[in-house]
Design an enzyme around this catalytic site. Structure first.
Site, mmCIF file in Angstrom:
data_model
loop_
_atom_site.group_PDB
_atom_site.id
_atom_site.type_symbol
_atom_site.label_atom_id
_atom_site.label_comp_id
_atom_site.label_asym_id
_atom_site.label_seq_id
_atom_site.Cartn_x
_atom_site.Cartn_y
_atom_site.Cartn_z
ATOM 1 N N CYS A 160 11.184 2.607 16.234
ATOM 2 C CA CYS A 160 11.529 3.508 16.022
ATOM 3 C C CYS A 160 13.187 3.158 16.558
ATOM 4 C CB CYS A 160 11.373 4.314 17.207
ATOM 5 S SG CYS A 160 9.500 4.877 16.439
HETATM 6 N N1 COA Z 1 -5.534 19.004 19.156
HETATM 7 C C1 COA Z 1 -6.232 19.975 20.095
HETATM 8 N N2 COA Z 1 -5.742 19.157 21.452
HETATM 9 C C2 COA Z 1 -5.519 17.670 21.269
HETATM 10 C C3 COA Z 1 -4.637 16.950 21.073
HETATM 11 C C4 COA Z 1 -5.018 17.637 19.799
HETATM 12 N N3 COA Z 1 -5.115 16.837 18.119
HETATM 13 N N4 COA Z 1 -4.750 15.710 21.268
HETATM 14 C C5 COA Z 1 -4.786 15.955 22.514
HETATM 15 N N5 COA Z 1 -5.184 16.862 22.294
HETATM 16 C C6 COA Z 1 -5.760 17.372 24.000
HETATM 17 C C7 COA Z 1 -5.743 15.996 25.378
HETATM 18 O O1 COA Z 1 -7.320 15.589 24.787
HETATM 19 C C8 COA Z 1 -5.452 16.915 26.266
HETATM 20 O O2 COA Z 1 -6.745 17.770 26.843
HETATM 21 P P1 COA Z 1 -7.090 17.412 28.825
HETATM 22 O O3 COA Z 1 -5.655 18.161 28.649
HETATM 23 O O4 COA Z 1 -7.894 18.293 28.700
HETATM 24 O O5 COA Z 1 -7.315 16.204 28.822
HETATM 25 C C9 COA Z 1 -4.408 17.594 25.971
HETATM 26 O O6 COA Z 1 -4.953 17.805 24.616
HETATM 27 C C10 COA Z 1 -2.755 17.707 26.377
HETATM 28 O O7 COA Z 1 -2.640 15.708 25.751
HETATM 29 P P2 COA Z 1 -1.650 15.019 26.044
HETATM 30 O O8 COA Z 1 -1.595 14.565 24.846
HETATM 31 O O9 COA Z 1 -1.904 14.728 27.298
HETATM 32 O O10 COA Z 1 -1.232 16.507 25.179
HETATM 33 P P3 COA Z 1 1.402 15.485 24.927
HETATM 34 O O11 COA Z 1 1.301 17.524 25.944
HETATM 35 O O12 COA Z 1 1.541 15.188 26.142
HETATM 36 O O13 COA Z 1 1.491 16.053 23.488
HETATM 37 C C11 COA Z 1 2.917 14.084 22.267
HETATM 38 C C12 COA Z 1 0.723 14.691 23.077
HETATM 39 C C13 COA Z 1 1.951 12.734 22.029
HETATM 40 C C14 COA Z 1 2.827 14.933 21.247
HETATM 41 C C15 COA Z 1 3.545 14.134 23.337
HETATM 42 O O14 COA Z 1 3.456 13.677 24.568
HETATM 43 C C16 COA Z 1 4.948 13.165 22.728
HETATM 44 O O15 COA Z 1 5.325 13.741 21.950
HETATM 45 N N6 COA Z 1 5.168 12.372 24.317
HETATM 46 C C17 COA Z 1 6.516 11.158 22.992
HETATM 47 C C18 COA Z 1 5.944 10.570 22.359
HETATM 48 C C19 COA Z 1 7.418 9.404 22.077
HETATM 49 O O16 COA Z 1 8.559 10.130 21.580
HETATM 50 N N7 COA Z 1 6.382 8.521 20.388
HETATM 51 C C20 COA Z 1 7.594 7.704 20.321
HETATM 52 C C21 COA Z 1 7.344 6.795 19.248
HETATM 53 S S1 COA Z 1 7.713 6.540 18.307
#
Ligand code: COA
Length: 374
Positions: A157
């Protein structure tokens, strides 16, 4: 005397197809239902877990993403396929990466008042490369009629900001006069659309940036590069094990680890403080304070993440005027995100205004480019 280097033009190629969150979720849920029916007996005897539905409200709240552009839509949304359908091209045809890069380049060169013939260095800097060699950059060099040389580079990225630093250094060192840096990001082919945790994250796009000495620039819109700063720190929290040794290792080409994987929560927690202190240190080295920066064109992975980086930097909530968001429309476009923000949100700035282009991502890798409107 040090050479003043400017960004004299930017361009973007935006694919024609849009996938909304509603379409994405409908297709994922249909896929999950099909899988659950297929493995019903395993699920019943407890040897396999049923897939749970995705939902739009979660995606928008967790990420800020509302839609994404993709080069091909039907294959991605087909619940029996779940990845794009690209027609293979012959060796005598322009590759897809080179094609979208040439389109973005055309716009950037026009903005800079240049033609391909003015370019003597082409950098194709992207999170994924569609083949090992010949370098995509050399194919792009030929497609736009550039001279000099070209090479590919990949810093996930942060490929664009790292690319801008290479361009600036080449101009300063005198090894190039006019650099075209392109970021063709075909993220739809590295995303695991069958994984609910990440199926909403990415979109396709290509950005292009022209970098040259102020002395050769004729563009009406020039941005002096006051400084660039790069940093990396190893982490497995964003990883993709796809590579040329996969078949020699007798591993499944379709295995989950051969596409994008991340520990999103950990990335969020670890990268926010790193990015904020990186920008602060960089600005301090240029005798600038974060509060006096007119605009931040940040990496576009997560709305909350950007808000927190800014809060750490300027100690208050800031809106779109200070840190414009484009990920609601484009999703995460890997290295292109901060360049899209810069491309789309700079025309209102005045001469003397200072801004920061900053990316953060896999590696970890962080790159910042401090620019001043001339
Ligand atoms: N729909 C519904 N629920 C979902 C889901 C979806 N598509 N995807 C995950 N969940 C659920 C998970 O299973 C989890 O459930 P639980 O609490 O019962 O275990 C809950 O939602 C929270 O999941 P989590 O993965 O911890 O969510 P989050 O709040 O961390 O958001 C991201 C996920 C990826 C959006 C976030 O972590 C993020 O953007 N992080 C930074 C990533 C980044 O910058 N990456 C660089 C990439 S180049």
């Amino acid at each position: 005397m040090t050479t003043t280097v400017v960004i004299s033009g930017t361009g973007i190629y935006q694919p024609e197809h849009i996938i909304t969150n509603a379409e994405l979720v409908e297709s994922y849920n249909a896929y999950a239902d099909l899988q659950n029916a297929k493995y019903a007996s395993d699920i019943a005897n407890g040897s396999r877990e049923a897939l749970t539905h995705s939902n739009v409200a979660f995606i928008e709240k967790a990420s800020g993403i509302k839609q994404r552009y993709v080069l091909e839509k039907e294959g991605v949304l087909d619940p029996t396929r779940m990845y794009p359908r690209f027609t293979p091209r012959g060796n005598d045809e322009l590759s897809l990466m080179a094609e979208i890069a040439a389109k973005a380049a055309e716009q950037a060169l026009a903005a800079a008042g240049k033609t391909g013939a003015d370019v003597d260095m082409v950098l194709c800097s992207s999170a994924n490369m569609q083949r090992a060699y010949p370098a995509m950059a050399i194919e792009i060099q030929q497609a736009i009629g550039a001279g000099g040389f070209g090479f590919d580079m990949n810093v996930a990225c942060s490929s664009a900001t790292f690319g801008i630093e290479q361009a600036v250094n080449a101009i300063k060192a005198g090894t190039a006069k006019c650099v075209l840096m392109v970021n063709p990001e075909i993220t739809s082919a590295h995303l695991e659309w069958r994984d609910r945790d990440c199926h909403f994250i990415f979109g396709d796009v290509c950005t292009a940036v022209v970098v040259e000495a102020a002395s050769t620039a004729t563009s009406v819109d020039q941005w002096e590069v006051l400084g660039t700063k790069l940093a990396t720190q190893f982490s497995n929290n964003i990883r993709n094990n796809f590579g040329f040794m996969n078949s020699a290792e007798d591993t499944e080409p379709d295995a989950r680890d051969k596409k994008f994987q991340q520990e999103g929560r950990k990335v969020f927690k670890e990268v926010v403080p790193m990015a904020a202190s990186h920008i602060e240190t960089h600005l301090a080295s240029l005798d600038r304070a974060p509060q006096n920066v007119r605009r931040y064109w940040l990496h576009q992975a997560n709305l909350g993440m950007n808000q927190l980086v800014l809060k750490k930097l300027v100690d208050r909530e800031v809106g779109n005027d200070i840190a414009p968001l484009i990920l609601d429309e484009y999703a995460n476009t890997a290295s292109a995100g901060s360049v899209i923000a810069f491309h789309a949100h700079r025309s209102d700035l005045q001469a003397g205004d200072v801004g920061v282009i900053c990316s953060f991502g896999a590696g970890y890798s962080i790159g910042s480019v401090v620019v001043k409107k001339l």
